[in-house]
Design a protein around this motif. Structure first.
Motif, mmCIF file in Angstrom:
data_model
loop_
_atom_site.group_PDB
_atom_site.id
_atom_site.type_symbol
_atom_site.label_atom_id
_atom_site.label_comp_id
_atom_site.label_asym_id
_atom_site.label_seq_id
_atom_site.Cartn_x
_atom_site.Cartn_y
_atom_site.Cartn_z
ATOM 1 N N GLY A 50 -43.315 75.105 -73.164
ATOM 2 C CA GLY A 50 -42.895 76.348 -73.851
ATOM 3 C C GLY A 50 -41.574 76.105 -74.040
ATOM 4 O O GLY A 50 -40.783 75.116 -74.287
ATOM 5 N N SER A 51 -41.106 77.440 -74.104
ATOM 6 C CA SER A 51 -39.522 77.761 -73.966
ATOM 7 C C SER A 51 -39.349 78.656 -73.256
ATOM 8 O O SER A 51 -39.774 79.204 -72.440
ATOM 9 C CB SER A 51 -39.337 78.253 -75.525
ATOM 10 N N ARG A 52 -37.687 78.820 -73.021
ATOM 11 C CA ARG A 52 -36.936 79.639 -72.190
ATOM 12 C C ARG A 52 -36.413 80.729 -72.967
ATOM 13 O O ARG A 52 -35.439 80.476 -73.817
ATOM 14 C CB ARG A 52 -36.187 78.965 -71.043
ATOM 15 N N LEU A 53 -36.143 82.077 -72.386
ATOM 16 C CA LEU A 53 -35.708 83.132 -72.941
ATOM 17 C C LEU A 53 -34.266 83.243 -72.530
ATOM 18 O O LEU A 53 -33.757 83.087 -71.426
ATOM 19 C CB LEU A 53 -36.110 84.644 -72.798
ATOM 20 N N LEU A 54 -33.159 83.056 -73.446
ATOM 21 C CA LEU A 54 -31.838 82.746 -73.260
ATOM 22 C C LEU A 54 -31.258 84.372 -73.239
ATOM 23 O O LEU A 54 -30.142 84.912 -72.582
ATOM 24 C CB LEU A 54 -31.002 81.915 -74.298
ATOM 25 N N ALA A 55 -31.346 85.021 -74.546
ATOM 26 C CA ALA A 55 -30.980 86.374 -74.934
ATOM 27 C C ALA A 55 -32.155 87.166 -75.910
ATOM 28 O O ALA A 55 -32.484 86.469 -76.480
ATOM 29 C CB ALA A 55 -29.453 86.246 -75.188
ATOM 30 N N SER A 56 -31.744 88.490 -75.886
ATOM 31 C CA SER A 56 -32.546 89.171 -76.835
ATOM 32 C C SER A 56 -31.788 90.406 -77.427
ATOM 33 O O SER A 56 -30.778 90.681 -76.575
ATOM 34 C CB SER A 56 -33.889 89.606 -76.322
ATOM 35 N N ALA A 57 -32.191 90.809 -78.569
ATOM 36 C CA ALA A 57 -31.657 92.048 -79.154
ATOM 37 C C ALA A 57 -32.660 92.807 -79.865
ATOM 38 O O ALA A 57 -33.451 92.143 -80.391
ATOM 39 C CB ALA A 57 -30.476 91.736 -79.772
ATOM 40 N N TYR A 58 -32.448 93.979 -80.044
ATOM 41 C CA TYR A 58 -33.743 94.894 -80.961
ATOM 42 C C TYR A 58 -32.937 95.521 -82.267
ATOM 43 O O TYR A 58 -31.674 95.801 -82.421
ATOM 44 C CB TYR A 58 -33.934 95.959 -80.002
ATOM 45 N N VAL A 59 -33.746 95.581 -83.237
ATOM 46 C CA VAL A 59 -33.315 96.149 -84.358
ATOM 47 C C VAL A 59 -34.383 97.202 -84.851
ATOM 48 O O VAL A 59 -35.631 96.760 -84.399
ATOM 49 C CB VAL A 59 -33.088 95.104 -85.412
ATOM 50 N N ARG A 60 -34.370 98.100 -85.344
ATOM 51 C CA ARG A 60 -35.269 99.086 -85.684
ATOM 52 C C ARG A 60 -36.188 98.557 -87.067
ATOM 53 O O ARG A 60 -35.347 97.963 -87.973
ATOM 54 C CB ARG A 60 -34.862 100.354 -86.196
ATOM 55 N N GLU A 61 -37.379 98.541 -87.028
ATOM 56 C CA GLU A 61 -37.926 98.141 -88.416
ATOM 57 C C GLU A 61 -37.849 98.799 -89.623
ATOM 58 O O GLU A 61 -38.017 98.108 -90.728
ATOM 59 C CB GLU A 61 -39.290 98.070 -88.063
ATOM 60 N N ASP A 62 -37.421 99.985 -89.351
ATOM 61 C CA ASP A 62 -37.211 100.649 -90.778
ATOM 62 C C ASP A 62 -35.794 100.824 -91.237
ATOM 63 O O ASP A 62 -35.303 101.631 -92.146
ATOM 64 C CB ASP A 62 -37.584 101.797 -90.679
ATOM 65 N N GLU A 63 -35.165 99.811 -90.843
ATOM 66 C CA GLU A 63 -33.593 99.930 -91.113
ATOM 67 C C GLU A 63 -33.474 99.617 -92.859
ATOM 68 O O GLU A 63 -34.385 99.018 -93.491
ATOM 69 C CB GLU A 63 -32.671 98.382 -90.730
ATOM 70 N N PRO A 64 -32.403 100.196 -93.534
ATOM 71 C CA PRO A 64 -32.411 100.408 -94.936
ATOM 72 C C PRO A 64 -32.291 98.696 -95.521
ATOM 73 O O PRO A 64 -33.009 98.380 -96.541
ATOM 74 C CB PRO A 64 -31.082 101.013 -95.395
ATOM 75 N N ASN A 65 -31.500 97.984 -94.593
ATOM 76 C CA ASN A 65 -31.599 96.564 -95.078
ATOM 77 C C ASN A 65 -31.894 95.702 -93.815
ATOM 78 O O ASN A 65 -31.056 95.246 -93.065
ATOM 79 C CB ASN A 65 -30.065 96.331 -95.470
ATOM 80 N N GLY A 66 -33.164 95.676 -93.727
ATOM 81 C CA GLY A 66 -33.688 94.955 -92.721
ATOM 82 C C GLY A 66 -33.302 93.512 -92.548
ATOM 83 O O GLY A 66 -33.071 93.024 -91.339
ATOM 84 N N ARG A 67 -32.830 92.793 -93.574
ATOM 85 C CA ARG A 67 -32.723 91.188 -93.365
ATOM 86 C C ARG A 67 -31.112 91.138 -92.877
ATOM 87 O O ARG A 67 -30.927 90.378 -91.985
ATOM 88 C CB ARG A 67 -32.565 90.585 -94.689
ATOM 89 N N ARG A 68 -30.522 92.337 -93.230
ATOM 90 C CA ARG A 68 -29.191 92.182 -92.676
ATOM 91 C C ARG A 68 -29.001 92.732 -91.060
ATOM 92 O O ARG A 68 -28.291 92.095 -90.228
ATOM 93 C CB ARG A 68 -28.132 93.191 -93.504
ATOM 94 N N ALA A 69 -29.830 93.586 -90.844
ATOM 95 C CA ALA A 69 -29.942 94.298 -89.598
ATOM 96 C C ALA A 69 -30.589 92.954 -88.594
ATOM 97 O O ALA A 69 -30.148 92.768 -87.256
ATOM 98 C CB ALA A 69 -30.933 95.282 -89.705
ATOM 99 N N VAL A 70 -31.571 92.443 -89.002
ATOM 100 C CA VAL A 70 -31.905 91.290 -88.086
ATOM 101 C C VAL A 70 -30.910 90.109 -87.943
ATOM 102 O O VAL A 70 -30.772 89.806 -86.920
ATOM 103 C CB VAL A 70 -33.245 90.600 -88.867
ATOM 104 N N GLY A 71 -30.248 89.751 -89.027
ATOM 105 C CA GLY A 71 -28.931 88.812 -88.986
ATOM 106 C C GLY A 71 -28.132 89.347 -87.734
ATOM 107 O O GLY A 71 -27.606 88.603 -86.786
ATOM 108 N N ALA A 72 -27.761 90.698 -87.705
ATOM 109 C CA ALA A 72 -26.793 91.483 -86.995
ATOM 110 C C ALA A 72 -27.320 91.230 -85.370
ATOM 111 O O ALA A 72 -26.506 91.177 -84.693
ATOM 112 C CB ALA A 72 -26.613 92.819 -87.290
ATOM 113 N N ALA A 73 -28.694 91.467 -85.457
ATOM 114 C CA ALA A 73 -29.323 91.271 -83.979
ATOM 115 C C ALA A 73 -29.028 89.897 -83.284
ATOM 116 O O ALA A 73 -28.952 89.542 -82.141
ATOM 117 C CB ALA A 73 -30.814 91.665 -83.901
ATOM 118 N N CYS A 74 -29.342 88.943 -84.449
ATOM 119 C CA CYS A 74 -29.189 87.514 -83.923
ATOM 120 C C CYS A 74 -27.915 87.264 -83.472
ATOM 121 O O CYS A 74 -27.732 86.773 -82.227
ATOM 122 C CB CYS A 74 -29.531 86.482 -85.384
#
Length: 97
Positions: free
Chosen positions: A40-64
């Motif tokens: 498998g794999s090992r978790l290094l870090a995580s972040a959350y973003v709301r699914e209903d963000e107006p610009n979901g793609r940008r929000a996911v990029g910001a969470a990354c």
């Protein structure tokens, strides 16, 4: 990974990857993971973003980007601890260390 990079996520080092998943409660969890040699794999870090963000793609990029900043901050903290550990021990003004 190209879709995430296009959304603003940074490129990751070789052997690392992003995992985006829903928590079922209205949030997406963005994980940065590292492939393991055997299982498998090992978790290094995580972040959350709301699914209903107006610009979901940008929000996911910001969470990354936020998850990657967490990894860098933890690395900096570990470096400072290593530097401080060099000072462990007795510091006698009469000699020695």
């Amino acid at each position: 990974m190209a879709d995430l990079v296009a959304a603003g996520a940074p490129e990751l080092p070789s052997g690392w990857f992003y995992r985006v998943k829903s928590d079922g409660l209205g949030f997406l969890e963005v994980e940065i993971r590292q492939h393991r040699k055997r299982f498998g794999s090992r978790l290094l870090a995580s972040a959350y973003v709301r699914e209903d963000e107006p610009n979901g793609r940008r929000a996911v990029g910001a969470a990354c980007r936020a998850a990657l900043r967490t990894i860098h901050a933890e690395g900096e903290h570990a470096r400072r601890l290593r530097q401080a550990s060099l000072l462990l021990g007795d510091h006698d003004p009469r000699g020695g260390r």
